[in-house]
Write a protein that holds these residues in place. Structure first.
Motif, PDB file in Angstrom:
ATOM      1  N   THR A   1      59.026  24.923  35.815  1.00  0.00           N
ATOM      2  CA  THR A   1      59.447  25.800  36.904  1.00  0.00           C
ATOM      3  C   THR A   1      58.547  25.566  38.114  1.00  0.00           C
ATOM      4  N   ASP A   2      58.709  26.380  39.144  1.00  0.00           N
ATOM      5  CA  ASP A   2      57.874  26.232  40.337  1.00  0.00           C
ATOM      6  C   ASP A   2      57.807  27.561  41.097  1.00  0.00           C
ATOM      7  N   LYS A   3      57.104  27.542  42.223  1.00  0.00           N
ATOM      8  CA  LYS A   3      56.846  28.770  42.983  1.00  0.00           C
ATOM      9  C   LYS A   3      58.108  29.424  43.528  1.00  0.00           C
ATOM     10  N   THR A   4      59.206  28.683  43.638  1.00  0.00           N
ATOM     11  CA  THR A   4      60.449  29.282  44.130  1.00  0.00           C
ATOM     12  C   THR A   4      61.056  30.233  43.114  1.00  0.00           C
ATOM     13  N   ARG A   5      60.529  30.233  41.888  1.00  0.00           N
ATOM     14  CA  ARG A   5      61.051  31.058  40.800  1.00  0.00           C
ATOM     15  C   ARG A   5      60.091  32.187  40.425  1.00  0.00           C
ATOM     16  N   LEU A   6      59.121  32.485  41.302  1.00  0.00           N
ATOM     17  CA  LEU A   6      58.163  33.560  41.029  1.00  0.00           C
ATOM     18  C   LEU A   6      58.856  34.917  40.990  1.00  0.00           C
ATOM     19  N   LEU A   7      58.461  35.734  40.038  1.00  0.00           N
ATOM     20  CA  LEU A   7      58.970  37.101  39.927  1.00  0.00           C
ATOM     21  C   LEU A   7      57.919  38.118  40.324  1.00  0.00           C
ATOM     22  N   THR A   8      56.707  37.957  39.800  1.00  0.00           N
ATOM     23  CA  THR A   8      55.622  38.891  40.094  1.00  0.00           C
ATOM     24  C   THR A   8      54.321  38.132  40.330  1.00  0.00           C
ATOM     25  N   ALA A   9      53.409  38.783  41.053  1.00  0.00           N
ATOM     26  CA  ALA A   9      52.061  38.257  41.257  1.00  0.00           C
ATOM     27  C   ALA A   9      51.087  39.426  41.277  1.00  0.00           C
ATOM     28  N   GLN A  10      49.977  39.236  40.591  1.00  0.00           N
ATOM     29  CA  GLN A  10      48.879  40.199  40.635  1.00  0.00           C
ATOM     30  C   GLN A  10      47.668  39.448  41.160  1.00  0.00           C
ATOM     31  N   ILE A  11      47.048  39.995  42.188  1.00  0.00           N
ATOM     32  CA  ILE A  11      45.914  39.340  42.826  1.00  0.00           C
ATOM     33  C   ILE A  11      44.736  40.291  42.828  1.00  0.00           C
ATOM     34  N   TRP A  12      43.610  39.783  42.346  1.00  0.00           N
ATOM     35  CA  TRP A  12      42.362  40.537  42.350  1.00  0.00           C
ATOM     36  C   TRP A  12      41.399  39.839  43.293  1.00  0.00           C
ATOM     37  N   LEU A  13      40.822  40.601  44.212  1.00  0.00           N
ATOM     38  CA  LEU A  13      39.827  40.093  45.151  1.00  0.00           C
ATOM     39  C   LEU A  13      38.495  40.768  44.886  1.00  0.00           C
TER      40      LEU A  13
ATOM     41  N   ALA B   1      57.419  40.216  43.643  1.00  0.00           N
ATOM     42  CA  ALA B   1      56.819  41.547  43.681  1.00  0.00           C
ATOM     43  C   ALA B   1      55.325  41.322  43.500  1.00  0.00           C
ATOM     44  N   ARG B   2      54.480  42.039  44.246  1.00  0.00           N
ATOM     45  CA  ARG B   2      53.061  41.687  44.254  1.00  0.00           C
ATOM     46  C   ARG B   2      52.172  42.903  44.374  1.00  0.00           C
ATOM     47  N   ALA B   3      51.020  42.805  43.726  1.00  0.00           N
ATOM     48  CA  ALA B   3      49.941  43.769  43.904  1.00  0.00           C
ATOM     49  C   ALA B   3      48.687  42.982  44.279  1.00  0.00           C
ATOM     50  N   CYS B   4      47.858  43.574  45.130  1.00  0.00           N
ATOM     51  CA  CYS B   4      46.600  42.939  45.524  1.00  0.00           C
ATOM     52  C   CYS B   4      45.553  44.037  45.611  1.00  0.00           C
ATOM     53  N   VAL B   5      44.524  43.940  44.768  1.00  0.00           N
ATOM     54  CA  VAL B   5      43.510  44.981  44.712  1.00  0.00           C
ATOM     55  C   VAL B   5      42.103  44.378  44.668  1.00  0.00           C
ATOM     56  N   GLU B   6      41.138  45.203  44.994  1.00  0.00           N
ATOM     57  CA  GLU B   6      39.735  44.823  44.865  1.00  0.00           C
ATOM     58  C   GLU B   6      39.290  45.096  43.440  1.00  0.00           C
ATOM     59  N   ALA B   7      38.500  44.184  42.878  1.00  0.00           N
ATOM     60  CA  ALA B   7      38.047  44.354  41.498  1.00  0.00           C
ATOM     61  C   ALA B   7      36.695  43.674  41.287  1.00  0.00           C
ATOM     62  N   ASN B   8      35.936  44.215  40.358  1.00  0.00           N
ATOM     63  CA  ASN B   8      34.729  43.521  39.911  1.00  0.00           C
ATOM     64  C   ASN B   8      35.169  42.327  39.082  1.00  0.00           C
ATOM     65  N   MET B   9      34.558  41.181  39.327  1.00  0.00           N
ATOM     66  CA  MET B   9      34.913  39.965  38.609  1.00  0.00           C
ATOM     67  C   MET B   9      33.935  39.719  37.471  1.00  0.00           C
ATOM     68  N   ALA B  10      34.399  39.022  36.452  1.00  0.00           N
ATOM     69  CA  ALA B  10      33.542  38.708  35.307  1.00  0.00           C
ATOM     70  C   ALA B  10      32.338  37.879  35.751  1.00  0.00           C
ATOM     71  N   ASP B  11      32.552  36.981  36.689  1.00  0.00           N
ATOM     72  CA  ASP B  11      31.480  36.193  37.299  1.00  0.00           C
ATOM     73  C   ASP B  11      31.482  36.560  38.783  1.00  0.00           C
ATOM     74  N   PRO B  12      30.400  37.086  39.323  1.00  0.00           N
ATOM     75  CA  PRO B  12      30.400  37.555  40.705  1.00  0.00           C
ATOM     76  C   PRO B  12      30.665  36.451  41.740  1.00  0.00           C
ATOM     77  N   ARG B  13      30.610  35.190  41.329  1.00  0.00           N
ATOM     78  CA  ARG B  13      30.914  34.096  42.256  1.00  0.00           C
ATOM     79  C   ARG B  13      32.418  33.905  42.434  1.00  0.00           C
TER      80      ARG B  13
END
Length: 116
Positions: free
Chosen positions: A57-69, A93-105
């Motif tokens: 498949t490819d990006k034209t078939r995306l349904l959802t995305a979750q983004i952590w910053l 459909a997308r969510a984008c939130v701030e989160a603590n990362m497992a590795d701070p880098r």
């Protein structure tokens, strides 16, 4: 019973799981953690492209995305890369939130679901 196809499996996760023509990707992060948010987002998107291709498949078939910053103030810079990558492809459909990362880098982690 329908088959579940897993790729990139290790003791705790699979990089992707395909079931009934739905492709679920694990949260993907950059490999070069010295890069800024733009560079890390570009690396993550390249990984998404490859994982989707590996699953037929490819990006034209995306349904959802979750983004952590790590820092939500990076949202505009990340979105510039995201929008350039999506182009005129269908928007998930997308969510984008701030989160603590497992590795701070890690500055960004993205998880998507697509169909074939």
């Amino acid at each position: 019973m329908s088959k579940i196809n897993r790729q990139g499996s290790n003791a705790i996760l699979s990089t992707s799981v395909e079931y009934h023509n739905f492709v679920f990707l694990a949260g993907l992060t950059a490999d070069d953690l010295s890069k800024d948010i733009t560079g890390q987002t570009e690396q993550v998107i390249a990984k998404i492209d490859q994982a989707l291709e590996d699953n037929g498949t490819d990006k034209t078939r995306l349904l959802t995305a979750q983004i952590w910053l790590k820092d939500i103030r990076d949202r505009d810079a990340m979105n510039k890369v995201w929008m350039a990558w999506l182009g005129d492809a269908g928007r998930p459909a997308r969510a984008c939130v701030e989160a603590n990362m497992a590795d701070p880098r890690h500055l960004v982690e993205i998880m998507v679901t697509a169909c074939r």
